[in-house]
Design a protein around this motif. Structure first.
Motif, short mmCIF file in Angstrom:
data_model
loop_
_atom_site.label_atom_id
_atom_site.label_comp_id
_atom_site.label_asym_id
_atom_site.label_seq_id
_atom_site.Cartn_x
_atom_site.Cartn_y
_atom_site.Cartn_z
N HIS A 81 28.11 27.06 45.53
CA HIS A 81 29.17 27.10 46.55
C HIS A 81 29.28 28.51 47.10
O HIS A 81 29.00 29.48 46.38
CB HIS A 81 30.53 26.74 45.95
N LEU A 82 29.72 28.63 48.33
CA LEU A 82 30.06 29.93 48.89
C LEU A 82 31.47 30.28 48.42
O LEU A 82 32.40 29.51 48.59
CB LEU A 82 30.01 29.90 50.41
N VAL A 83 31.60 31.45 47.77
CA VAL A 83 32.89 31.95 47.31
C VAL A 83 33.09 33.31 47.96
O VAL A 83 32.24 34.20 47.81
CB VAL A 83 32.94 32.08 45.78
N ILE A 84 34.17 33.47 48.69
CA ILE A 84 34.45 34.74 49.36
C ILE A 84 35.68 35.36 48.74
O ILE A 84 36.74 34.73 48.67
CB ILE A 84 34.64 34.54 50.88
N ASN A 85 35.51 36.61 48.28
CA ASN A 85 36.66 37.38 47.80
C ASN A 85 37.10 38.25 48.97
O ASN A 85 36.47 39.26 49.28
CB ASN A 85 36.29 38.24 46.59
N ASN A 86 38.17 37.85 49.62
CA ASN A 86 38.68 38.57 50.77
C ASN A 86 40.06 39.17 50.45
O ASN A 86 40.89 39.34 51.32
CB ASN A 86 38.76 37.62 51.98
N GLN A 87 40.26 39.47 49.16
CA GLN A 87 41.52 40.09 48.74
C GLN A 87 41.57 41.53 49.24
O GLN A 87 40.54 42.14 49.51
CB GLN A 87 41.64 40.07 47.22
N THR A 88 42.74 42.05 49.31
CA THR A 88 42.91 43.41 49.82
C THR A 88 43.36 44.35 48.69
O THR A 88 43.75 43.89 47.61
CB THR A 88 43.96 43.43 50.94
N GLY A 89 43.28 45.65 48.94
CA GLY A 89 43.78 46.64 48.01
C GLY A 89 42.94 46.84 46.76
O GLY A 89 43.42 47.40 45.79
N GLY A 90 41.73 46.33 46.74
CA GLY A 90 40.86 46.51 45.58
C GLY A 90 41.00 45.43 44.51
O GLY A 90 40.55 45.63 43.38
N PRO A 115 27.67 31.47 43.60
CA PRO A 115 27.39 31.08 42.21
C PRO A 115 27.20 29.57 42.07
O PRO A 115 27.69 28.78 42.87
CB PRO A 115 28.66 31.52 41.47
N ASN A 116 26.48 29.20 41.01
CA ASN A 116 26.42 27.80 40.61
C ASN A 116 27.71 27.54 39.84
O ASN A 116 27.91 28.07 38.75
CB ASN A 116 25.20 27.55 39.73
N LEU A 117 28.59 26.73 40.38
CA LEU A 117 29.89 26.51 39.76
C LEU A 117 29.88 25.40 38.71
O LEU A 117 30.91 25.14 38.09
CB LEU A 117 30.94 26.20 40.83
N THR A 118 28.73 24.79 38.46
CA THR A 118 28.68 23.71 37.47
C THR A 118 29.20 24.18 36.10
O THR A 118 30.05 23.51 35.52
CB THR A 118 27.26 23.12 37.37
N PRO A 119 28.75 25.33 35.57
CA PRO A 119 29.28 25.74 34.26
C PRO A 119 30.59 26.53 34.35
O PRO A 119 31.17 26.88 33.33
CB PRO A 119 28.16 26.63 33.71
N ILE A 120 31.07 26.82 35.55
CA ILE A 120 32.28 27.62 35.74
C ILE A 120 33.50 26.68 35.74
O ILE A 120 33.56 25.74 36.53
CB ILE A 120 32.22 28.42 37.06
N ASN A 121 34.47 26.95 34.88
CA ASN A 121 35.66 26.09 34.79
C ASN A 121 36.92 26.74 35.33
O ASN A 121 37.94 26.06 35.50
CB ASN A 121 35.88 25.66 33.34
N SER A 122 36.88 28.05 35.58
CA SER A 122 38.06 28.71 36.15
C SER A 122 37.65 30.01 36.80
O SER A 122 36.55 30.52 36.59
CB SER A 122 39.14 28.95 35.09
N ILE A 123 38.55 30.53 37.63
CA ILE A 123 38.39 31.87 38.21
C ILE A 123 39.67 32.64 37.90
O ILE A 123 40.72 32.05 37.64
CB ILE A 123 38.15 31.83 39.74
N VAL A 124 39.55 33.97 37.92
CA VAL A 124 40.72 34.82 37.73
C VAL A 124 40.79 35.79 38.89
O VAL A 124 39.80 36.49 39.18
CB VAL A 124 40.66 35.60 36.39
N LEU A 125 41.92 35.84 39.56
CA LEU A 125 42.17 36.84 40.59
C LEU A 125 42.82 38.03 39.89
O LEU A 125 43.90 37.90 39.30
CB LEU A 125 43.09 36.30 41.68
N VAL A 126 42.12 39.15 39.90
CA VAL A 126 42.52 40.33 39.17
C VAL A 126 43.23 41.29 40.12
O VAL A 126 42.68 41.68 41.15
CB VAL A 126 41.27 41.04 38.54
N PRO A 127 44.47 41.71 39.78
CA PRO A 127 45.18 42.63 40.65
C PRO A 127 44.50 44.01 40.71
O PRO A 127 43.77 44.36 39.78
CB PRO A 127 46.58 42.74 40.04
N PRO A 128 44.77 44.78 41.76
CA PRO A 128 44.18 46.12 41.83
C PRO A 128 44.66 46.98 40.66
O PRO A 128 45.76 46.79 40.15
CB PRO A 128 44.73 46.68 43.15
#
Length: 129
Positions: A81-90, A115-128
């Motif tokens: 899948h296409l995954v775009i991290n377009n978060q701001t501030g680092g 990424p191949n998301l088949t083995p991926i079960n979660s994502i984490v958005l990490v604050p700056p």
């Protein structure tokens, strides 16, 4: 005129044929416009401040947008899948094998990932930091 079940069926069938003819005439007239607008609607950019997961390996389709820091469980995401991290501030993004943000890889910065998301079960958005 006497109303019988047969007369109702005949009238209903006549209306159905007329409605179908009108619908196909309208469809023929508006097909070009509908096709052009559908293409515009189904290509959605990732908004500023979000992480977007597109339904496939391109920007075609409507992405799922994540804007809250922390773990997000993924459901029914298989293949690349296409995954775009377009978060701001680092702010960063981590891909995790476990649910609830467990067993994560390194922090990824702003950018596009495939990424191949088949083995991926979660994502984490990490604050700056």
């Amino acid at each position: 005129m006497e109303i019988t079940p047969n007369s109702i069926l005949r009238v209903s069938a006549g209306l159905l044929v007329a409605a179908a003819a009108a619908t196909s005439t309208n469809a023929a007239v508006t097909t070009g416009t509908a096709a052009a607008s559908t293409r515009q609607v189904t290509q959605a950019p990732c908004p500023s401040g979000a992480v977007c997961i597109y339904p496939n390996n391109s920007q075609d389709g409507i992405p799922e947008n994540y804007t809250r820091y922390g773990a997000h469980d993924l459901k029914n995401k298989y293949g690349v899948h296409l995954v775009i991290n377009n978060q701001t501030g680092g702010a960063g993004l981590r891909f995790c094998y476990g649910r609830g943000g467990q067993q994560c890889g390194p922090v990824n910065g702003v950018g596009a990932y495939r990424p191949n998301l088949t083995p991926i079960n979660s994502i984490v958005l990490v604050p700056p930091r």
